[in-house]
Design a protein around this motif. Structure first.
Motif, PDB file in Angstrom:
ATOM      1  N   ASN A  86       0.565  -1.450  -0.071  1.00  8.72           N
ATOM      2  CA  ASN A  86       0.287  -0.327  -0.099  1.00  8.72           C
ATOM      3  C   ASN A  86       1.301   1.435   0.172  1.00  8.72           C
TER       4      ASN A  86
ATOM      5  N   GLN B 140       0.813   4.210  -2.901  1.00 12.48           N
ATOM      6  CA  GLN B 140       0.226   5.776  -2.644  1.00 12.48           C
ATOM      7  C   GLN B 140       1.244   6.979  -2.260  1.00 12.48           C
TER       8      GLN B 140
ATOM      9  N   GLU C  38       0.181   9.921  -4.055  1.00 12.09           N
ATOM     10  CA  GLU C  38      -0.499  10.670  -3.645  1.00 12.09           C
ATOM     11  C   GLU C  38       0.042  11.871  -2.362  1.00 12.09           C
TER      12      GLU C  38
ATOM     13  N   GLY D  48      -5.602  15.396  -3.205  1.00 11.89           N
ATOM     14  CA  GLY D  48      -6.510  14.323  -4.211  1.00 11.89           C
ATOM     15  C   GLY D  48      -5.010  15.082  -5.418  1.00 11.89           C
TER      16      GLY D  48
ATOM     17  N   ASN E  38      -4.554   7.596  -8.042  1.00 16.41           N
ATOM     18  CA  ASN E  38      -6.084   6.583  -7.288  1.00 16.41           C
ATOM     19  C   ASN E  38      -6.189   8.594  -6.946  1.00 16.41           C
TER      20      ASN E  38
ATOM     21  N   LEU F 298      -6.103  10.156  -4.440  1.00 12.29           N
ATOM     22  CA  LEU F 298      -6.764   9.858  -3.031  1.00 12.29           C
ATOM     23  C   LEU F 298      -6.439  10.751  -2.573  1.00 12.29           C
ATOM     24  N   THR F 299      -7.671  10.929  -1.316  1.00 18.34           N
ATOM     25  CA  THR F 299      -6.756  12.139  -0.084  1.00 18.34           C
ATOM     26  C   THR F 299      -7.065  12.057   1.134  1.00 18.34           C
TER      27      THR F 299
ATOM     28  N   GLU G  61      -7.964   8.383   3.545  1.00 17.15           N
ATOM     29  CA  GLU G  61      -7.688   8.050   2.995  1.00 17.15           C
ATOM     30  C   GLU G  61      -6.043   7.313   2.571  1.00 17.15           C
ATOM     31  N   ILE G  62      -5.581   8.104   2.566  1.00 14.00           N
ATOM     32  CA  ILE G  62      -3.910   7.438   2.328  1.00 14.00           C
ATOM     33  C   ILE G  62      -3.175   7.040   3.663  1.00 14.00           C
TER      34      ILE G  62
END
Length: 384
Positions: A299, A303, A306, A310, A315, A317-318, A321-322
């Motif tokens: 993961n 990420q 990221e 966002g 993806n 992510l915001t 979510e990270i």
């Protein structure tokens, strides 16, 4: 038991469970500590019966806050899902509350069998138990984990037992032989051999990537070292630091799918090339999932580009979510990359890189991670 202790108590019927609870209550009530019991209503009924046998009033204990009962669904298994990090945060908060209420610390008795029965992977439970070992060394906390062996696989019992320095046996707590003989205690749980394999695989992938890499400096090693230093500054557990170390070494392994001339020539990328580049975290994720590496490794790799607002990839992510591991890798990667030469730009340097993460702290980068990164450099960290 004393603070700084992490013990396991195994039982296979209600009477054995009651005996363990009686011992825990005796230890807790004889000292100025708060007792926190995590379990189900059926287990609380056994606890209440035990208190009656001791001629103690449960209502008085609850009113005095000397005892707190929290159902498993409100601690380990919120919304039916087991989250090791969330469970550790729950314990940290409970300790702080006990101290605010005037107690010298917290003594936790929690039933762990429902975690496995919820469908949680054994690795997730072992990760949590390893983190508790770190936690009891840092806080005024004692913890006894209770497991019903009648509802468990024998192999799982042994794996879990080996994470506890103390065991309840023959009416008292004593050193756990399983713990003392388990290999590599620094890693934290008895799938250490799996982590060793993953580490070796990470090193092999790193060497393979270096053959194709256009980086002049040891970028992957720099990212790994900085990420571990940040994790250490943030007080993360040994398992998480091991995962971050591996993820840092191979965070760009997905770039092996790109054309060498594309990532080595001077000047900006074409639009289609930029789209290909944005897929390298996903490619790295797929490669590492095939080993399989622990989820924290895969993961974090997925990420590491990221951003909190966002605007990152792959993806978009915001915020929460990270993962924290992804946030640590993101900051480490940016600081390392901006500190050295790249074919498409001139060298910026460490001072410029640190100014970049400060300017975008909270918007692009996790604020706590940025602060910890600045601290490790102030303490003397430097790239190789």
């Amino acid at each position: 038991m004393k603070f700084g202790s992490h013990s396991i108590a195994l039982y296979n019927n209600n009477e054995a469970f009651r005996v363990v609870l009686d011992s825990i209550l005796g230890e807790g009530l004889s000292n100025n500590v708060k007792i926190l019991c995590l379990g189900a209503e059926s287990e609380f009924r056994v606890l209440k019966k035990t208190l009656l046998d001791r001629e103690s009033s449960i209502d008085e204990l609850l009113e005095a806050k000397s005892l707190e009962l929290v159902e498993t669904t409100q601690s380990y298994l919120r919304q039916g899902t087991f989250d090791p990090n969330g469970s550790i945060m729950f314990l940290e908060k409970a300790v702080m509350n006990a101290l605010k209420e005037g107690f010298e610390g917290l003594y936790v008795a929690g039933t762990g069998t429902p975690i496995l029965e919820s469908g949680a992977r054994i690795e997730r439970l072992l990760e949590y138990e390893a983190s508790v070992n770190d936690l009891v060394e840092e806080l005024p906390l004692g913890a006894t984990c209770l497991y019903d062996t009648a509802r468990m696989d024998r192999k799982n019992v042994l794996e879990i037992s080996r994470l506890h320095p103390y065991v309840y046996r023959m009416g008292e707590f004593s050193m756990n032989d399983d713990y003392c003989t388990a290999p590599d205690r620094a890693i934290g749980f008895d799938i250490a051999s799996r982590l060793d394999i993953c580490r070796g695989t990470a090193d092999s992938l790193l060497q393979m990537f270096k053959i194709k890499s256009i980086y002049v400096e040891a970028h992957e090693d720099n990212v790994s070292r900085l990420a571990v230093a940040i994790a250490d500054e943030m007080g993360l557990d040994s398992f998480t630091k091991t995962c971050i170390e591996m993820a840092g070494k191979i965070h760009d392994v997905g770039m092996i799918s790109l054309f060498l001339d594309m990532i080595s020539r001077p000047g900006p990328l074409q639009s289609f090339e930029w789209k290909l580049l944005q897929e390298h975290p996903r490619t790295g994720f797929e490669l590492t999932k095939g080993v399989p590496f622990p989820d924290k490794v895969s993961n974090a790799i997925l990420q590491h580009h990221e951003r909190m607002d966002g605007s990152g990839y792959p993806n978009g992510l915001t915020g929460s979510e990270i993962s924290l591991e992804g946030c640590i890798l993101a900051v480490s990667e940016v600081v390392s990359a901006m500190s050295f030469y790249r074919p498409y730009r001139t060298i910026h340097g460490v001072k410029f890189a640190l100014a970049e993460i400060v300017k975008n702290s909270g918007s692009l980068y996790h604020a706590d991670v940025v602060e910890s990164c600045l601290t490790v450099f102030r303490k003397g960290f430097s790239f190789g």
